[in-house]
Design a protein around this motif. Sequence first.
Motif, PDB file in Angstrom:
ATOM      1  N   TYR A  19       0.860  -1.195   0.000  1.00  0.00           N
ATOM      2  CA  TYR A  19       0.000   0.000   0.000  1.00  0.00           C
ATOM      3  C   TYR A  19       0.887   1.232   0.000  1.00  0.00           C
ATOM      4  O   TYR A  19       2.027   1.202   0.485  1.00  0.00           O
ATOM      5  N   SER A  20       0.342   2.332  -0.525  1.00  0.00           N
ATOM      6  CA  SER A  20       1.120   3.581  -0.468  1.00  0.00           C
ATOM      7  C   SER A  20       0.754   4.330   0.811  1.00  0.00           C
ATOM      8  O   SER A  20      -0.359   4.202   1.324  1.00  0.00           O
ATOM      9  N   VAL A  21       1.744   5.084   1.320  1.00  0.00           N
ATOM     10  CA  VAL A  21       1.527   5.883   2.534  1.00  0.00           C
ATOM     11  C   VAL A  21       1.319   7.328   2.089  1.00  0.00           C
ATOM     12  O   VAL A  21       2.226   7.939   1.511  1.00  0.00           O
ATOM     13  N   PRO A  22       0.129   7.910   2.316  1.00  0.00           N
ATOM     14  CA  PRO A  22      -0.112   9.292   1.874  1.00  0.00           C
ATOM     15  C   PRO A  22       0.852  10.264   2.545  1.00  0.00           C
ATOM     16  O   PRO A  22       1.345   9.998   3.654  1.00  0.00           O
ATOM     17  N   GLU A  23       1.110  11.390   1.871  1.00  0.00           N
ATOM     18  CA  GLU A  23       2.002  12.413   2.441  1.00  0.00           C
ATOM     19  C   GLU A  23       1.448  12.914   3.766  1.00  0.00           C
ATOM     20  O   GLU A  23       0.234  13.077   3.923  1.00  0.00           O
ATOM     21  N   GLY A  24       2.352  13.097   4.727  1.00  0.00           N
ATOM     22  CA  GLY A  24       1.928  13.609   6.038  1.00  0.00           C
ATOM     23  C   GLY A  24       1.512  12.513   7.003  1.00  0.00           C
ATOM     24  O   GLY A  24       1.281  12.774   8.176  1.00  0.00           O
ATOM     25  N   MET A  25       1.401  11.273   6.519  1.00  0.00           N
ATOM     26  CA  MET A  25       1.029  10.165   7.406  1.00  0.00           C
ATOM     27  C   MET A  25       2.305   9.441   7.832  1.00  0.00           C
ATOM     28  O   MET A  25       3.157   9.155   7.002  1.00  0.00           O
ATOM     29  N   ALA A  26       2.410   9.138   9.134  1.00  0.00           N
ATOM     30  CA  ALA A  26       3.612   8.439   9.624  1.00  0.00           C
ATOM     31  C   ALA A  26       3.229   7.030  10.055  1.00  0.00           C
ATOM     32  O   ALA A  26       2.317   6.855  10.865  1.00  0.00           O
ATOM     33  N   VAL A  27       3.903   6.028   9.486  1.00  0.00           N
ATOM     34  CA  VAL A  27       3.688   4.641   9.924  1.00  0.00           C
ATOM     35  C   VAL A  27       5.052   3.983  10.134  1.00  0.00           C
ATOM     36  O   VAL A  27       6.057   4.445   9.608  1.00  0.00           O
ATOM     37  N   GLU A  28       5.065   2.905  10.916  1.00  0.00           N
ATOM     38  CA  GLU A  28       6.290   2.119  11.135  1.00  0.00           C
ATOM     39  C   GLU A  28       5.879   0.652  11.209  1.00  0.00           C
ATOM     40  O   GLU A  28       4.682   0.348  11.351  1.00  0.00           O
ATOM     41  N   ASP A  48       7.082  -6.120   8.467  1.00  0.00           N
ATOM     42  CA  ASP A  48       8.516  -5.956   8.235  1.00  0.00           C
ATOM     43  C   ASP A  48       8.848  -6.310   6.789  1.00  0.00           C
ATOM     44  O   ASP A  48       8.058  -6.921   6.078  1.00  0.00           O
ATOM     45  N   GLY A  49      10.063  -5.976   6.400  1.00  0.00           N
ATOM     46  CA  GLY A  49      10.523  -6.350   5.052  1.00  0.00           C
ATOM     47  C   GLY A  49      10.238  -5.232   4.072  1.00  0.00           C
ATOM     48  O   GLY A  49       9.528  -4.268   4.352  1.00  0.00           O
ATOM     49  N   GLU A  50      10.825  -5.398   2.901  1.00  0.00           N
ATOM     50  CA  GLU A  50      10.665  -4.388   1.852  1.00  0.00           C
ATOM     51  C   GLU A  50       9.335  -4.608   1.148  1.00  0.00           C
ATOM     52  O   GLU A  50       8.828  -5.712   1.064  1.00  0.00           O
ATOM     53  N   ASP A  51       8.772  -3.531   0.603  1.00  0.00           N
ATOM     54  CA  ASP A  51       7.582  -3.685  -0.237  1.00  0.00           C
ATOM     55  C   ASP A  51       8.031  -4.124  -1.628  1.00  0.00           C
ATOM     56  O   ASP A  51       9.191  -4.467  -1.838  1.00  0.00           O
ATOM     57  N   ASP A  52       7.131  -4.053  -2.578  1.00  0.00           N
ATOM     58  CA  ASP A  52       7.410  -4.633  -3.894  1.00  0.00           C
ATOM     59  C   ASP A  52       8.377  -3.831  -4.761  1.00  0.00           C
ATOM     60  O   ASP A  52       8.526  -4.079  -5.943  1.00  0.00           O
ATOM     61  N   GLY A  53       9.021  -2.875  -4.167  1.00  0.00           N
ATOM     62  CA  GLY A  53      10.068  -2.159  -4.903  1.00  0.00           C
ATOM     63  C   GLY A  53       9.537  -1.449  -6.114  1.00  0.00           C
ATOM     64  O   GLY A  53       8.875  -0.450  -6.026  1.00  0.00           O
ATOM     65  N   GLY A  54       9.759  -2.012  -7.283  1.00  0.00           N
ATOM     66  CA  GLY A  54       9.512  -1.336  -8.549  1.00  0.00           C
ATOM     67  C   GLY A  54       8.107  -0.830  -8.793  1.00  0.00           C
ATOM     68  O   GLY A  54       7.828  -0.302  -9.864  1.00  0.00           O
ATOM     69  N   VAL A  55       7.165  -0.981  -7.861  1.00  0.00           N
ATOM     70  CA  VAL A  55       5.784  -0.540  -8.126  1.00  0.00           C
ATOM     71  C   VAL A  55       5.680   0.954  -7.844  1.00  0.00           C
ATOM     72  O   VAL A  55       6.134   1.433  -6.807  1.00  0.00           O
ATOM     73  N   ASP A  56       5.075   1.691  -8.770  1.00  0.00           N
ATOM     74  CA  ASP A  56       4.883   3.136  -8.599  1.00  0.00           C
ATOM     75  C   ASP A  56       3.833   3.353  -7.500  1.00  0.00           C
ATOM     76  O   ASP A  56       2.708   2.858  -7.613  1.00  0.00           O
ATOM     77  N   PRO A  57       4.205   4.086  -6.409  1.00  0.00           N
ATOM     78  CA  PRO A  57       3.234   4.305  -5.328  1.00  0.00           C
ATOM     79  C   PRO A  57       1.903   4.858  -5.828  1.00  0.00           C
ATOM     80  O   PRO A  57       0.855   4.581  -5.253  1.00  0.00           O
ATOM     81  N   LYS A  58       1.939   5.631  -6.948  1.00  0.00           N
ATOM     82  CA  LYS A  58       0.694   6.232  -7.457  1.00  0.00           C
ATOM     83  C   LYS A  58      -0.278   5.165  -7.951  1.00  0.00           C
ATOM     84  O   LYS A  58      -1.469   5.382  -8.038  1.00  0.00           O
ATOM     85  N   LYS A  59       0.259   3.978  -8.303  1.00  0.00           N
ATOM     86  CA  LYS A  59      -0.617   2.914  -8.805  1.00  0.00           C
ATOM     87  C   LYS A  59      -1.195   2.057  -7.679  1.00  0.00           C
ATOM     88  O   LYS A  59      -2.010   1.186  -7.911  1.00  0.00           O
ATOM     89  N   LEU A  60      -0.697   2.281  -6.458  1.00  0.00           N
ATOM     90  CA  LEU A  60      -1.180   1.485  -5.315  1.00  0.00           C
ATOM     91  C   LEU A  60      -2.261   2.251  -4.560  1.00  0.00           C
ATOM     92  O   LEU A  60      -2.284   3.487  -4.559  1.00  0.00           O
ATOM     93  N   ARG A  61      -3.133   1.499  -3.885  1.00  0.00           N
ATOM     94  CA  ARG A  61      -4.169   2.147  -3.070  1.00  0.00           C
ATOM     95  C   ARG A  61      -3.521   2.627  -1.762  1.00  0.00           C
ATOM     96  O   ARG A  61      -2.650   1.960  -1.202  1.00  0.00           O
ATOM     97  N   PRO A  62      -3.944   3.789  -1.273  1.00  0.00           N
ATOM     98  CA  PRO A  62      -3.297   4.344  -0.074  1.00  0.00           C
ATOM     99  C   PRO A  62      -3.899   3.775   1.222  1.00  0.00           C
ATOM    100  O   PRO A  62      -5.055   3.337   1.247  1.00  0.00           O
ATOM    101  N   ILE A  63      -3.096   3.796   2.300  1.00  0.00           N
ATOM    102  CA  ILE A  63      -3.604   3.481   3.643  1.00  0.00           C
ATOM    103  C   ILE A  63      -4.646   4.538   4.002  1.00  0.00           C
ATOM    104  O   ILE A  63      -4.433   5.737   3.817  1.00  0.00           O
TER     105      ILE A  63
END
Length: 722
Positions: A19-28, A48-63
């Motif tokens: 998922y993408s993290v919208p600007e101004g939102m803090a997650v860990e 934990d772990g890395e997300d899918d890397g090469g995926v453009d955050p704009k194409k993912l649904r946001p939290i």
Amino acid sequence: MSHTVPVLVPMPAPRAYSYSVPEGMAVEPGSVVQVPLGPRQVIGVVWDGEDDGGVDPKKLRPISHVFDCPPLGKHMRDFIDWVAGYTLSPPGLVARMALRAPAAFDPEPMVEGLRFVGGQPERLTPARAKVMEIASDGLSWTRIGLAHAAGVSTSVVDGLISQGIFETIFLPPPPVVAKPDPEFIPSRLEGPQRQAADEILADVREGEFAVSLIDGVTGSGKTEVYFEAIAETLRRGKQVLILLPEIALTASFLERFQDRFGAKPAEWHSDLAPKIREKVWRQAVTGEVRVVAGARSALFLPFEDLGLIIVDEEHDPAYKQEDRVYYNARDMAVVRGRIGDFPVVLVSATPSVESQVNGQSGRYTTIHLPTRFGDAALPDLHLIDMRRHAPERGGFLSPVLLRAIGKTVAKGEQALLFLNRRGYAPLTLCRVCGHRFQCPQCSSWLVEHRFRGQIQCHQCGYAERTPEACPECGTLDHLVACGPGVERIAEEVERHFPEARTIMLSSDIMGGVKRLRLELDAIAKGEADIVIGTQLVAKGHNFPLMTLVGIVDADLGLANGDPRAAERTFQLLSQVTGRAGRTGLKSHGLLQTYQPQHPVMQAIVSGDAGAFYEREIVERERAILPPFGRLASIIVSADSRQDAETHARGMRNAAPQVSGISVLGPAEAPIALVRGRHRFRLLVHGRRNSDMQGFLRAMLAQSPKERGSVQVQLDIDPQSFL
């Protein structure tokens, strides 16, 4: 710039979604969030772990939202991953067990309170004067609490508020339980109990992972010993989890805890009201709750700083969950201790063979308590050979047992009759045509419950009114009950002892847990002469006047093909007979059996548990059964018998060829039909060091896909073989 994170959602997906993290939102990692999944919004945890890397955050649904809740700690996330990997369950379903109280993810609302500001009301009544006197101590009060303390109605307080005598303030929500005080009533342990407590305290003070097994006869003070470990953990500022096999029945345990620590522990089990569950979950995460006593699901509470787990009655089969995620809470408690690097204490009068072997090999420290606390004697145990002392026609209690009950009741003491069979009779048939009443959805017989006027299936809960005529041949009044259940024994007892006060205890008692707690309380106070019960009565209760325990059918547990049958029977019968004579009164245990020479019977009456375990361990080692070998059970079920069998054969054919691991079956499960679904079983058997999970993953990858009504259930380390 927005970025992407993996989020674990509570559904059977094999991995976290990005998922993408919208600007101004803090997650860990560990943040509890809300995310869109298809058309719905669901709860998830940033993983934990890395997300899918090469995926453009704009194409993912946001939290969508981050809850104001402490994140799940690294130890908890590692534990969830470990359980998922070991049980071969989707990690989302394991995480779901840690997120069982969605309403608790945001902080509890503040509570409206009052503070005394002074002044005089227009009219000073005695009631108003009392309220003002109590409130003048400068403390904050709730409106209802102040009225209650002053012994007046809330309208008196409201009148003072309207005249400006009190101001409204906001208070933090009250804790779900008071904080336990380790110094409230210091223990008075002596001799072996003091020695055992000192051994455990050494582990607690080191604060590192170690497993202790307290192996003590019933009534030897095991609870008081581990209370010392709890007290030391609380002094060190850490939280404690106490696992109990059936929390709903342990009111007496909660009272013992309160007597020692001045406050009850927080409870966690399925019978809690949702509001209380939410409070306990939230306050365990924030650290306000210091001790939780709970059923197996409490193991997945995300504590802020857990420092000790106690597993009481560690041998109990109730620790095994057989639904969605199949796990054994005792084994997973040890894993949670290892991941969090803190001590775990297992406790039992009849430890499991697995724990005994771990004690012998040095993986666990075994602490023996061979004598009862306060010099109370163990009951004298004797076998009643039913071939020589047969009951009267139509009865199930031998003359020897009936005489003993009569003597016990005459002395004003209590007798307990144990039969691990609910209902009136396990089988009903027509004596004219032989028709047996079977569940229409399961391959099990319908059990008569005479007090309810029903015949019922104990597999799926199907019930119908007890018919007057046979459905097969139509004959009236010719149905006969075969074999005894606890209701039938109660009927026989009332016939022989009409003056005695009799209580029957069973898990399907009308009125549920509340009624059971009241009944147990009544027995402890001596308000019953004869108690008739199922395995509920074996669970750690303390009945001061109980001096006779009679086992109606000691052979019952031995009559199935379960490799743990002898061990289970030994444990259950030892626990039940251990209810007698705990306060020092002379006590007896009588076991009715048709197999007096059976090793289990001999081990119980001789009190030589060591010899029994030794023999059982040798047999397990010879057959390479747990803990010397590994087992996994695969149940394939479907609406049609052919679909289930075909899929099971396909799975068998997909099994890789690996030395040291073999697949047995498929064969029809002993209970071949449950809730209208046909069941076939495969048993995977390997050596102790086999990579069972790797083998099963390879087998599942090559197996035919589940189609139509076919379902596959995987159970690592099965406890049930039905």
